[in-house]
Design a protein around this motif. Structure first.
Motif, mmCIF file in Angstrom:
data_model
loop_
_atom_site.group_PDB
_atom_site.id
_atom_site.type_symbol
_atom_site.label_atom_id
_atom_site.label_comp_id
_atom_site.label_asym_id
_atom_site.label_seq_id
_atom_site.Cartn_x
_atom_site.Cartn_y
_atom_site.Cartn_z
ATOM 1 N N VAL A 117 -3.838 -15.677 89.417
ATOM 2 C CA VAL A 117 -2.572 -15.463 90.098
ATOM 3 C C VAL A 117 -1.775 -14.424 89.300
ATOM 4 C CG1 VAL A 117 -0.470 -16.558 90.959
ATOM 5 C CG2 VAL A 117 -2.610 -17.858 90.884
ATOM 6 N N SER A 165 3.665 -15.865 90.592
ATOM 7 C CA SER A 165 3.881 -17.034 91.445
ATOM 8 C C SER A 165 5.334 -17.468 91.291
ATOM 9 C CB SER A 165 2.948 -18.177 91.029
ATOM 10 O OG SER A 165 3.103 -19.285 91.901
ATOM 11 N N ALA A 201 0.191 -22.607 88.529
ATOM 12 C CA ALA A 201 0.215 -21.150 88.539
ATOM 13 C C ALA A 201 0.546 -20.567 87.176
ATOM 14 C CB ALA A 201 1.217 -20.657 89.573
ATOM 15 N N ASN A 212 2.474 -16.759 96.089
ATOM 16 C CA ASN A 212 1.562 -16.298 95.045
ATOM 17 C C ASN A 212 1.139 -14.872 95.360
ATOM 18 O OD1 ASN A 212 1.661 -18.849 93.963
ATOM 19 N ND2 ASN A 212 -0.489 -19.346 94.335
#
Length: 320
Positions: free
Chosen positions: A209, A212, A26, A194
């Motif tokens: 993303v 996260s 992420a 997320n």
């Protein structure tokens, strides 16, 4: 109630957060921090929305969601008469007085720990977990589909995605005001969340993303009962059922607020809302509102006796 034991899903420490359709870390996919917003005050005045309302079934309300633009309310429940881990769910639509207006059946979806609602014109799209793992009764993917009163859907009949390739136990939360989708999921080290663009997510794009993080530790040994995403904050709801009226020494129903940008829990409150309810199990959390003036953070309780469970909603509407 989460019969699997949410405690087990919250245990463990330290894991690489993965996100996106390819399961990339992420941190490498994150593009920005979320713009600063106000947050709900956890110790603000409790307001009652409705009390002791029967859902379609009726079974215990696990979660609920508002379609704010269309003023609609939906609840997620385990379907009556089916095995707990079958993933068979009932969705009820209620008016704001708590009267059932319609229902849907979902076969092989999950546990409905969290559902979301998204308005597209006059149509409501529901977000849920799906593709149940019968070993634990939880969804292995998330799904989006239009509300259709009286319909029965199967996991194979809906559009679905696995946003994190090595994740499991997925649940969604829709932030309608700020146009985002939260996805909570399990990795070997615990639960993670997320945040994605809602527009990108409904197109099946989970490659970017926005934020996260690993879910912070809440109260040890207390069941996790729901969560909501609103602006730059995530809200958590926990607690146990009681056979009768709790007092301050028995209470476990607690609201938590997490600042996504700061990465810390910033507020919590142990609530006695609905303390006269029989059974009184915390179930579900959602946000209604399109402005600060109309925004409300709702939290729910199941009540009543076996075979005649009822739904109860309370809310906070103070932003700071």
């Amino acid at each position: 109630m989460d019969n699997l034991s949410r405690r087990g899903l919250l245990s463990g420490a330290g894991a690489l957060v993965a996100a996106g359709t390819l399961g990339v870390p992420a941190a490498s996919a994150r593009t920005l921090s979320l713009p600063t917003t106000k947050r709900f005050k956890m110790s603000a005045t409790t307001n009652e929305f409705f009390r002791s309302k029967a859902l379609w079934g009726p079974t215990v309300m696990q979660s609920f969601a508002f379609d704010t633009p269309n003023n609609r309310l939906f609840t997620g429940q385990l379907r009556s008469g089916t095995p707990t881990n079958s993933g068979d769910l009932t969705l009820s639509q209620l008016n704001f007085s708590g009267t059932v207006l319609g229902h849907m059946y979902l076969t092989g979806f999950g546990h409905a720990v969290s559902i979301g609602a998204e308005a597209v014109g006059s149509t409501t799209y529901i977000w849920t977990e799906t593709d149940v793992d019968t070993a634990n009764g939880r969804g292995r993917q998330i799904a989006r589909f239009p509300w259709q009163d009286g319909a029965t859907l199967t996991s194979s009949s809906v559009t679905k995605w696995k946003p994190v390739s090595n994740g499991s136990v997925f649940t969604p939360a829709v932030d309608q005001r700020y146009g985002r989708l939260g996805v909570r999921y399990s990795l070997s080290g615990g639960m993670h969340i997320n945040v994605y663009s809602l527009a990108a997510a409904r197109a099946g794009d989970f490659s970017t993303v926005l934020e996260s993080f690993k879910q912070p530790a809440l109260t040890s040994g207390i069941d996790f009962q729901g969560w909501a995403l609103y602006g730059a904050y995530v809200y958590f709801w926990e607690g146990e059922a009681y056979p009768g009226e709790p007092d301050e020494t028995q209470a476990t129903s607690k609201l938590w607020c997490y600042d996504i940008n700061a990465g810390v829990l910033v507020d919590s409150f142990l609530t006695l809302a609905g303390k006269s309810l029989t059974y009184r199990e915390p179930e579900g959390m959602a946000v209604y509102g399109s402005t600060d003036a109309t925004a409300r953070l709702y939290f729910g309780f199941a009540s009543g006796v076996v075979g005649d469970r009822r739904a109860n909603l309370f809310y906070r509407n103070t932003l700071v």
